[in-house]
Design a protein around this motif. Structure first.
Motif, short mmCIF file in Angstrom:
data_model
loop_
_atom_site.label_atom_id
_atom_site.label_comp_id
_atom_site.label_asym_id
_atom_site.label_seq_id
_atom_site.Cartn_x
_atom_site.Cartn_y
_atom_site.Cartn_z
N ILE A 121 108.96 22.82 35.71
CA ILE A 121 109.83 21.63 35.61
C ILE A 121 109.20 20.52 34.78
O ILE A 121 109.81 20.04 33.83
N PHE A 122 108.00 20.11 35.11
CA PHE A 122 107.41 18.92 34.49
C PHE A 122 107.18 19.05 32.99
O PHE A 122 107.16 18.06 32.29
N ASN A 123 106.98 20.24 32.49
CA ASN A 123 106.65 20.41 31.07
C ASN A 123 107.88 20.63 30.19
O ASN A 123 107.74 21.03 29.05
N ARG A 124 109.09 20.35 30.68
CA ARG A 124 110.31 20.61 29.92
C ARG A 124 110.96 19.30 29.49
O ARG A 124 111.46 18.56 30.33
N PRO A 125 111.01 19.03 28.20
CA PRO A 125 111.60 17.78 27.73
C PRO A 125 113.10 17.67 28.00
O PRO A 125 113.64 16.57 28.08
N GLU A 126 113.79 18.80 28.17
CA GLU A 126 115.24 18.75 28.45
C GLU A 126 115.55 18.33 29.89
O GLU A 126 116.68 18.03 30.22
N ILE A 127 114.53 18.32 30.74
CA ILE A 127 114.69 17.81 32.11
C ILE A 127 114.38 16.32 32.06
O ILE A 127 113.26 15.91 31.79
N LEU A 128 115.41 15.52 32.31
CA LEU A 128 115.33 14.08 32.12
C LEU A 128 114.81 13.32 33.33
O LEU A 128 114.18 12.29 33.18
N SER A 129 115.10 13.85 34.53
CA SER A 129 114.57 13.20 35.74
C SER A 129 114.50 14.21 36.87
O SER A 129 115.22 15.22 36.88
N VAL A 130 113.63 13.90 37.82
CA VAL A 130 113.40 14.78 38.97
C VAL A 130 113.40 13.93 40.24
O VAL A 130 112.77 12.87 40.28
N ASP A 131 114.13 14.41 41.25
CA ASP A 131 114.09 13.79 42.58
C ASP A 131 113.84 14.93 43.56
O ASP A 131 114.52 15.96 43.50
N CYS A 132 112.89 14.75 44.43
CA CYS A 132 112.47 15.86 45.30
C CYS A 132 112.23 15.36 46.72
O CYS A 132 111.64 14.30 46.90
N LYS A 133 112.71 16.15 47.67
CA LYS A 133 112.51 15.82 49.08
C LYS A 133 112.21 17.09 49.85
O LYS A 133 112.85 18.12 49.65
N SER A 134 111.23 17.01 50.77
CA SER A 134 110.90 18.14 51.62
C SER A 134 111.65 18.02 52.94
O SER A 134 111.83 16.92 53.46
N LEU A 135 112.02 19.16 53.47
CA LEU A 135 112.74 19.22 54.74
C LEU A 135 111.80 18.86 55.88
O LEU A 135 110.69 19.40 55.97
N MET A 136 112.25 17.97 56.74
CA MET A 136 111.47 17.60 57.93
C MET A 136 111.89 18.47 59.12
O MET A 136 111.06 19.04 59.80
N SER A 137 113.20 18.55 59.38
CA SER A 137 113.70 19.39 60.47
C SER A 137 115.16 19.74 60.21
O SER A 137 115.88 18.97 59.57
#
Length: 148
Positions: A121-137
Motif C-alpha cells: 500500500i504505502f509504496n503506490r503513488p496511485e493510493i492517495l490516502s489510507v485510513d486504518c482501524k483494528s478491530l477491538m471486539s
C-alpha cells in the motif's frame, strides 16, 4: 421465494450440512419437498455455494484490521485486483464514490500487518490516502451469512 424458502435458507445459514430429513422435520414438510426446494434455490442462484465458516483466531489470525483507501480513479480496478489477490485480504469492496476501497485484512501479528501495508500500500503513488482501524471486539457479525 415464499416463507418456507426463507425459513429453509435461515436453517442452512446456521448449518449448511443440515440433512434434508432435519430440514423437513423443522419446517413440517416432506424430505422430498425439502430436497426439491434446496435444489431449486441452488438452480435459481439464491444459494451460491455451501461452505465452511472458519474461525481465523484458531488459525492464528487474531489481528483483524479494516483499511479504507482513496485511490486515483483510473487505477481503482487494478489496485483492487492486485490487493484482492493478497492472502492477508479477506474481503475487498469498491465503494460508491468510485475512488475508495474498503478492505478487511486478517494477520497473525501487527508486525505482519505492518509488512503488508508497507509492501502493498504505502509504496503506490496511485493510493492517495489510507485510513486504518483494528478491530477491538465483535458485537454483531455475519458469520454464516446474512440472516433473512
Amino acid at each position: 421465494m415464499n416463507t418456507t424458502d426463507t425459513e429453509l435458507l435461515n436453517l442452512l445459514i446456521k448449518d449448511g450440512r443440515m440433512s434434508y430429513a432435519d430440514i423437513a422435520r423443522q419446517l413440517g414438510i416432506s424430505r422430498a419437498h425439502a430436497r426439491t426446494r434446496v435444489n431449486a434455490l441452488v438452480e435459481e442462484g439464491v444459494i451460491e455455494q455451501f461452505t465452511a465458516v472458519v474461525n481465523p483466531e484458531k488459525l492464528g489470525k487474531a489481528i483483524s484490521t479494516f483499511v479504507d483507501l482513496r485511490v486515483a480513479p483510473a487505477a481503482l480496478q487494478q489496485v483492487a485486483d492486485e490487493l484482492s489477490a493478497c492472502p492477508e485480504v479477506v474481503s475487498l469492496y469498491i465503494m460508491s464514490d468510485l475512488q475508495s476501497l474498503h478492505i478487511h485484512t486478517l494477520t497473525d501479528t501487527y508486525t505482519s500487518f505492518d509488512a503488508f501495508v508497507r509492501e502493498r500500500i504505502f509504496n503506490r503513488p496511485e493510493i492517495l490516502s489510507v485510513d486504518c482501524k483494528s478491530l477491538m471486539s465483535r458485537v454483531k457479525h455475519r458469520r454464516g451469512g446474512a440472516r433473512l
